[in-house]
Design a protein around this motif. Sequence first.
Motif, PDB file in Angstrom:
ATOM      1  N   ALA B 185      41.897   4.939 -18.070  1.00 29.14           N
ATOM      2  CA  ALA B 185      41.021   4.691 -19.220  1.00 29.14           C
ATOM      3  C   ALA B 185      41.105   3.288 -19.804  1.00 29.14           C
ATOM      4  O   ALA B 185      40.034   3.030 -20.153  1.00 29.14           O
ATOM      5  N   CYS B 186      41.949   2.617 -19.709  1.00 26.46           N
ATOM      6  CA  CYS B 186      42.145   1.151 -19.873  1.00 26.46           C
ATOM      7  C   CYS B 186      41.203   0.482 -18.901  1.00 26.46           C
ATOM      8  O   CYS B 186      40.586  -0.419 -19.299  1.00 26.46           O
ATOM      9  N   VAL B 187      41.152   0.777 -17.822  1.00 23.39           N
ATOM     10  CA  VAL B 187      40.373   0.123 -16.748  1.00 23.39           C
ATOM     11  C   VAL B 187      38.886   0.368 -17.104  1.00 23.39           C
ATOM     12  O   VAL B 187      38.154  -0.582 -17.065  1.00 23.39           O
ATOM     13  N   SER B 188      38.541   1.519 -17.515  1.00 19.26           N
ATOM     14  CA  SER B 188      36.993   2.082 -17.882  1.00 19.26           C
ATOM     15  C   SER B 188      36.577   1.267 -18.906  1.00 19.26           C
ATOM     16  O   SER B 188      35.472   0.508 -19.011  1.00 19.26           O
ATOM     17  N   GLU B 189      37.465   0.939 -19.767  1.00 20.15           N
ATOM     18  CA  GLU B 189      37.126   0.060 -21.200  1.00 20.15           C
ATOM     19  C   GLU B 189      36.711  -1.309 -20.915  1.00 20.15           C
ATOM     20  O   GLU B 189      35.794  -1.792 -21.459  1.00 20.15           O
ATOM     21  N   VAL B 190      37.488  -1.741 -19.765  1.00 23.04           N
ATOM     22  CA  VAL B 190      37.273  -3.274 -19.447  1.00 23.04           C
ATOM     23  C   VAL B 190      36.019  -3.283 -18.812  1.00 23.04           C
ATOM     24  O   VAL B 190      34.963  -3.989 -19.084  1.00 23.04           O
ATOM     25  N   ILE B 191      35.854  -2.531 -17.763  1.00 23.50           N
ATOM     26  CA  ILE B 191      34.679  -2.450 -17.191  1.00 23.50           C
ATOM     27  C   ILE B 191      33.436  -2.091 -18.026  1.00 23.50           C
ATOM     28  O   ILE B 191      32.455  -2.999 -17.461  1.00 23.50           O
ATOM     29  N   SER B 192      33.372  -1.199 -18.746  1.00 25.58           N
ATOM     30  CA  SER B 192      32.463  -0.995 -19.551  1.00 25.58           C
ATOM     31  C   SER B 192      31.856  -2.230 -20.428  1.00 25.58           C
ATOM     32  O   SER B 192      30.710  -2.422 -20.640  1.00 25.58           O
ATOM     33  N   TYR B 193      32.903  -2.793 -21.081  1.00 24.88           N
ATOM     34  CA  TYR B 193      32.614  -4.145 -21.607  1.00 24.88           C
ATOM     35  C   TYR B 193      32.353  -4.980 -20.856  1.00 24.88           C
ATOM     36  O   TYR B 193      31.184  -5.854 -21.296  1.00 24.88           O
ATOM     37  N   LEU B 194      32.445  -5.260 -19.398  1.00 24.18           N
ATOM     38  CA  LEU B 194      31.915  -6.464 -18.476  1.00 24.18           C
ATOM     39  C   LEU B 194      30.391  -6.047 -18.223  1.00 24.18           C
ATOM     40  O   LEU B 194      29.596  -6.851 -18.192  1.00 24.18           O
ATOM     41  N   GLN B 195      30.091  -4.730 -18.441  1.00 20.97           N
ATOM     42  CA  GLN B 195      28.850  -4.359 -17.942  1.00 20.97           C
ATOM     43  C   GLN B 195      28.029  -4.631 -19.360  1.00 20.97           C
ATOM     44  O   GLN B 195      26.937  -5.044 -19.254  1.00 20.97           O
ATOM     45  N   GLN B 196      28.388  -4.225 -20.449  1.00 18.23           N
ATOM     46  CA  GLN B 196      27.602  -4.566 -21.812  1.00 18.23           C
ATOM     47  C   GLN B 196      27.293  -6.026 -21.675  1.00 18.23           C
ATOM     48  O   GLN B 196      26.448  -6.477 -22.230  1.00 18.23           O
ATOM     49  N   ARG B 197      28.375  -6.907 -21.606  1.00 16.16           N
ATOM     50  CA  ARG B 197      28.050  -8.157 -21.514  1.00 16.16           C
ATOM     51  C   ARG B 197      27.278  -8.867 -20.198  1.00 16.16           C
ATOM     52  O   ARG B 197      27.061  -9.949 -20.125  1.00 16.16           O
ATOM     53  N   LYS B 198      26.667  -7.848 -19.568  1.00 20.43           N
ATOM     54  CA  LYS B 198      25.975  -8.222 -18.228  1.00 20.43           C
ATOM     55  C   LYS B 198      26.662  -9.164 -17.491  1.00 20.43           C
ATOM     56  O   LYS B 198      26.039  -9.829 -16.489  1.00 20.43           O
ATOM     57  N   LEU B 199      28.020  -9.349 -17.272  1.00 22.30           N
ATOM     58  CA  LEU B 199      28.763 -10.028 -16.425  1.00 22.30           C
ATOM     59  C   LEU B 199      28.566  -9.352 -15.222  1.00 22.30           C
ATOM     60  O   LEU B 199      28.564 -10.103 -14.000  1.00 22.30           O
ATOM     61  N   ILE B 200      28.759  -8.049 -14.956  1.00 19.91           N
ATOM     62  CA  ILE B 200      28.634  -7.465 -13.790  1.00 19.91           C
ATOM     63  C   ILE B 200      27.351  -6.319 -13.785  1.00 19.91           C
ATOM     64  O   ILE B 200      27.221  -5.778 -15.255  1.00 19.91           O
ATOM     65  N   PRO B 201      26.879  -5.919 -12.794  1.00 20.24           N
ATOM     66  CA  PRO B 201      25.566  -4.919 -12.758  1.00 20.24           C
ATOM     67  C   PRO B 201      26.195  -3.461 -13.006  1.00 20.24           C
ATOM     68  O   PRO B 201      27.225  -3.389 -12.854  1.00 20.24           O
ATOM     69  N   ALA B 202      25.506  -2.714 -13.771  1.00 24.58           N
ATOM     70  CA  ALA B 202      25.707  -1.337 -13.968  1.00 24.58           C
ATOM     71  C   ALA B 202      25.724  -0.689 -12.574  1.00 24.58           C
ATOM     72  O   ALA B 202      24.845  -1.154 -11.818  1.00 24.58           O
ATOM     73  N   LEU B 203      26.569   0.196 -12.347  1.00 31.05           N
ATOM     74  CA  LEU B 203      26.465   0.963 -10.998  1.00 31.05           C
ATOM     75  C   LEU B 203      25.104   1.844 -10.969  1.00 31.05           C
ATOM     76  O   LEU B 203      24.456   2.189 -11.753  1.00 31.05           O
TER      77      LEU B 203
END
Lengths: 203, 203
Positions: B185-203
């Motif tokens: 759950a912690c990992v998901s929160e970080v990954i979602s944030y990085l997607q929101q910030r457009k640092l990484i593409p959405a899957l």
Amino acid sequence: MSKSSNTVWHQATITRSNREQLNRHGSAILWFTGLSGSGKSTLAHAVEDELYRRGCRTTVLDGDNVRHGLCGDLGFSEIDRTENIRRIGQVATLFVDAGVIVLTAFISPFRIDRERVRMMVERAEDFIEIFCDCPLEVCEQRDVKGLYQRARKGEIADFTGISSPYEQPEKPDLVIDTGHQELSACVSEVISYLQQRKLIPAL
Amino acid sequence: MSKSSNTVWHQATITRSNREQLNRHGSAILWFTGLSGSGKSTLAHAVEDELYRRGCRTTVLDGDNVRHGLCGDLGFSEIDRTENIRRIGQVATLFVDAGVIVLTAFISPFRIDRERVRMMVERAEDFIEIFCDCPLEVCEQRDVKGLYQRARKGEIADFTGISSPYEQPEKPDLVIDTGHQELSACVSEVISYLQQRKLIPAL
């Protein structure tokens, strides 16, 4: 009691080998050494340019991005130069672990300091010592930054080649004649070597 | 006179933006901060694992690869801790320039040290402060390395949370409840944030 205080949080580990697979090339330190004005930084950047075209992950460490940052607290005394090279070596190994080809461009005049970096890496072959072989007269003639002139006037203490020794590598992995060759020829020699070593794929 | 002593060797420059294009993601520092045992390093490695699956270029800096190498000359006094964080910040910015997402996992208890790192980066948003929010009781209960027990006995001086302060971030970019949530759950929160910030593409 908190829900997960007894949960074991498994430690994931992405290895260097994982990263090399993703990158489709190996990682290593290309350690350019030579006199001031011998072309280390220019050659390192030109090799990086060619590696980038080939899709490789790289970085250049040189005075521009290290001397004011990580090593901003160090001067040019023998002890500070040694610490400078030690830190650069440590950072370079972090990049190697991250799967990156790291090109370093520092005079690094003392043999023992370069050997210490070779001892830091996981495998001795991760450290590729590239001697930029350019006669002092040519470096002094170029004198792009006017440093030799100032050193000759005594305005700069401990200047390598003038008032401080440069210890040539005894068994460098590669010697590049940066004194007489065009830049493109120098780049080709480094790239060929990396292909031979199978660090990067042939085109 | 040597053939190329008058040749201008043009300096090539591969930029951060070039590298981000090649990688197909942005680079940044994910700065995990929190008490010993709050899960910083485990979370950083787990996030890296997920980023690797997505083809991102990453590295983790933590005590394991920094304390014995780059910062092997430093202890745990306030002045040494500050220098430790300064060097880590400088190395992290080198990775950001190289297009890499760098995840750092250090207690980094002092607000001013973390703010200094934020000042080092090119753009303030390159520094993402992630507070691993875990109550001291939970950290102490876990006590994976037995450090809290030793600190309580007075065997370790200046131990954060016991005999040295931890200054909680005032405006962290992200707060992760590592005390009560499962790791995934912690990992998901970080990954979602990085997607929101457009640092990484959405899957």
